[in-house]
Design a protein around this motif. Structure first.
Motif, PDB file in Angstrom:
ATOM      1  N   PHE A 273      -5.854   0.484   5.185  1.00  0.00           N
ATOM      2  CA  PHE A 273      -5.037  -0.472   5.936  1.00  0.00           C
ATOM      3  C   PHE A 273      -5.690  -0.829   7.259  1.00  0.00           C
ATOM      4  O   PHE A 273      -6.617  -0.156   7.725  1.00  0.00           O
ATOM      5  CB  PHE A 273      -3.647   0.107   6.201  1.00  0.00           C
ATOM      6  CG  PHE A 273      -3.648   1.326   7.098  1.00  0.00           C
ATOM      7  CD1 PHE A 273      -3.576   1.203   8.482  1.00  0.00           C
ATOM      8  CD2 PHE A 273      -3.729   2.614   6.557  1.00  0.00           C
ATOM      9  CE1 PHE A 273      -3.595   2.332   9.309  1.00  0.00           C
ATOM     10  CE2 PHE A 273      -3.744   3.738   7.375  1.00  0.00           C
ATOM     11  CZ  PHE A 273      -3.673   3.596   8.747  1.00  0.00           C
TER      12      PHE A 273
ATOM     13  N   ASN B 129      -4.378   4.457   0.126  1.00  0.00           N
ATOM     14  CA  ASN B 129      -4.413   3.082   0.574  1.00  0.00           C
ATOM     15  C   ASN B 129      -5.332   2.949   1.784  1.00  0.00           C
ATOM     16  O   ASN B 129      -5.456   3.881   2.586  1.00  0.00           O
ATOM     17  CB  ASN B 129      -2.988   2.653   0.956  1.00  0.00           C
ATOM     18  CG  ASN B 129      -2.798   1.159   0.993  1.00  0.00           C
ATOM     19  OD1 ASN B 129      -3.339   0.452   0.158  1.00  0.00           O
ATOM     20  ND2 ASN B 129      -2.038   0.680   1.962  1.00  0.00           N
TER      21      ASN B 129
ATOM     22  N   SER C 202      -1.957  -4.058   4.480  1.00  0.00           N
ATOM     23  CA  SER C 202      -2.553  -3.216   3.451  1.00  0.00           C
ATOM     24  C   SER C 202      -3.788  -3.927   2.914  1.00  0.00           C
ATOM     25  O   SER C 202      -3.709  -5.076   2.470  1.00  0.00           O
ATOM     26  CB  SER C 202      -1.548  -2.960   2.326  1.00  0.00           C
ATOM     27  OG  SER C 202      -2.131  -2.159   1.326  1.00  0.00           O
TER      28      SER C 202
ATOM     29  N   ASP D 215       2.914   0.796   0.777  1.00  0.00           N
ATOM     30  CA  ASP D 215       2.123   0.609   1.989  1.00  0.00           C
ATOM     31  C   ASP D 215       1.335   1.857   2.370  1.00  0.00           C
ATOM     32  O   ASP D 215       0.611   1.857   3.367  1.00  0.00           O
ATOM     33  CB  ASP D 215       3.017   0.202   3.154  1.00  0.00           C
ATOM     34  CG  ASP D 215       4.180   1.166   3.367  1.00  0.00           C
ATOM     35  OD1 ASP D 215       4.539   1.903   2.432  1.00  0.00           O
ATOM     36  OD2 ASP D 215       4.756   1.176   4.476  1.00  0.00           O
TER      37      ASP D 215
END
Length: 489
Positions: free
Chosen positions: A249, A247, A259, A216
């Motif tokens: 998000f 990542n 995500s 995540d």
């Protein structure tokens, strides 16, 4: 230092024997496409000396006073960073020097930009300092430099409340401040939090690394933004589905986390700069490294997570187009996105660039260290139309600079907050607003308005039914918003 690039005509015509039909045709084509380019002017406004601060990581913001506000990570009276103001002409004033209190209880090493809340006060975070073993603080500061520490991180066991905040905070439409911490939280990978402008204990909305191998995300550095859908969008330096490329998000104000995209290296790595939402509704950002050439990328991503790589830096030897972008982009009033690279360019000290939403990049300025070097931060467009920014190093003392870049764009106005309900009072930020005679929301006049200063007007939103352009009429001039003011129903 000022460098002006005006429209130039080619001297190639003087070299052509125009009696040759083919060459005459070539000449005609050259002259036909010699479209004047927008004049651009770069100006080095200030070189930090250490006593007034040094090595700014963060960029600048425009305040309702008309001045620009910023932070330096070091320097100042206690060599631990500062909050400063700078006029558009380059006059710098230090408002506060960190580590003034015993054990740096007021914090040190501020790396993030400030945000001016609707109450007129400024809010920021420090990467270190505080009584709990130097894990950072949240602070409030006034126009006059009166600083109040609102919270000190790592007050809870094992820093469950977060530690070392790197990115800044954003004030949401509900009036609450939202931010991230680089570390700490329930799983040690950083947090998303909110806090009221009056202070108190932050609410932890999400702790990163809650999934195996931090799928995540891990270690968020970027400042969050609130999208037009009300959700918050951000990125993490590390983690993601591919372990350590970072990542993108989104998260709701209630902490529901999604995500959107995990980088895999080929499409970029380490998206530390965060996102900006353009007028087309898409989000745009940069990755610090990797991509096709290994030196970072510019990307576009939808709210649903579809990512498109728009540009790979370092397209040729020496990286004349720049390398390692560290900053968030900003959309100018011409519709183009503007940003900086930390290194590369003609002198290897970084660049300022513009890029269209379709991915056409133009290098606007290459730093040579005398005028600044290694711009960690991006740029901000002042309502006078000019862009302003900071460099981490370079200048007369090699401790960083403040600069401006004019692209010949017209003055405009900004609304804070950028969306509100009918009947709400909003602040209009601009330039030379004294003597304003009319404020219009679309076709409707403001219910009432007050000219507070040459840079600030307060106005009551009339009974509009959709998103509209706001216009201020002053003697001999008219200013409009960019983008549209959004109606909250």
């Amino acid at each position: 230092m000022q460098v002006t690039q005006a429209t130039r005509t080619s001297s190639f015509a003087a070299l052509l024997p125009v009696h040759t039909p083919i060459l005459a045709l070539i000449l005609a084509l050259i002259l036909a496409v010699a479209i004047p380019s927008t004049a651009q002017t770069f100006t080095s406004l200030h070189s930090f000396t250490g006593t007034d601060g040094s090595n700014p990581y963060a960029g600048l913001i425009q305040s309702t006073s008309g001045k620009l506000f910023g932070t330096t990570s070091a320097g100042g009276a206690f060599s631990s960073g500062t909050v400063f103001t700078v006029t558009t002409g380059g006059t710098v004033k230090s408002l506060y020097s960190f580590c003034k209190l015993a054990s740096c209880a007021d914090g040190f090493d501020p790396r993030s930009p400030l945000v001016q809340a609707t109450n007129g006060k400024f809010y920021g975070v420090t990467f270190g300092g505080g009584p709990f073993d130097n894990f950072g603080t949240i602070y409030q500061i006034t126009n006059s430099g009166a600083l109040t520490t609102l919270y000190t991180f790592c007050a809870l066991s094992e820093c469950a409340d977060g530690e070392t905040p790197y990115g800044g905070m954003v004030q949401a439409l509900n009036g609450v401040l939202y931010g991230t911490t680089y570390g700490g939280g329930a799983h040690g990978g950083g947090t998303v939090f909110d806090i009221k402008t009056t202070g108190g204990t932050p609410t932890i909305l999400y702790s990163f690394c809650s999934l195996s191998a931090c799928a995540d995300g891990d270690a968020p550095q970027a400042t969050l933004i609130q999208g037009t859908d009300g959700n918050f969008y951000g990125s993490t330096y590390d983690g993601g589905a591919f372990s350590y490329y970072g990542n993108v998000f989104k998260i709701t104000s209630a902490g529901v986390f999604t995500s959107l995209h995990s980088f895999d290296g080929t499409d970029g790595d380490e998206p530390i700069g965060g996102l900006t939402q353009a007028t087309d509704g898409n989000f745009y950002g940069t990755t610090q490294v990797d991509g096709v050439n290994g030196y970072g990328t510019v990307y576009k991503i939808t709210s649903g997570g579809t990512l498109t790589t728009l540009y790979n830096f370092c397209v040729s030897s020496g990286c004349p187009d720049g390398s390692y972008p560290e900053d968030p982009l900003v959309q100018g009033t011409d519709g183009n996105l503007y940003g900086t690279t930390f290194t590369g360019g003609a002198f290897g000290k970084g660049t300022i660039f513009s890029i269209t939403t379709s991915g056409v990049l133009t290098t606007l300025h290459s730093f040579d260290n005398t005028d600044g070097g290694q711009p960690w931060a991006g740029v901000v467009q002042d309502t006078n139309g000019t862009f302003y920014g900071t460099t981490y190093s370079g200048g007369t003392s090699n401790l960083g600079t403040v600069y401006s870049l004019s692209m010949g764009l017209k003055p405009f106005i900004k609304i804070n907050p950028p969306a509100a309900k009918v009947g709400a009072t909003v602040t209009i930020l601009g330039t030379n607003l004294t003597g304003a005679t009319k404020v219009t929301f679309g076709t409707l006049a403001a219910t009432s308005f007050t000219v507070v200063s040459s840079s600030e007007i307060t106005a009551v939103v009339p009974a509009i039914t959709k998103n509209v352009k706001v216009t201020v009429t002053a003697p001999g001039r008219t200013y409009s918003t960019y983008p549209l003011f959004r109606l909250v129903k």
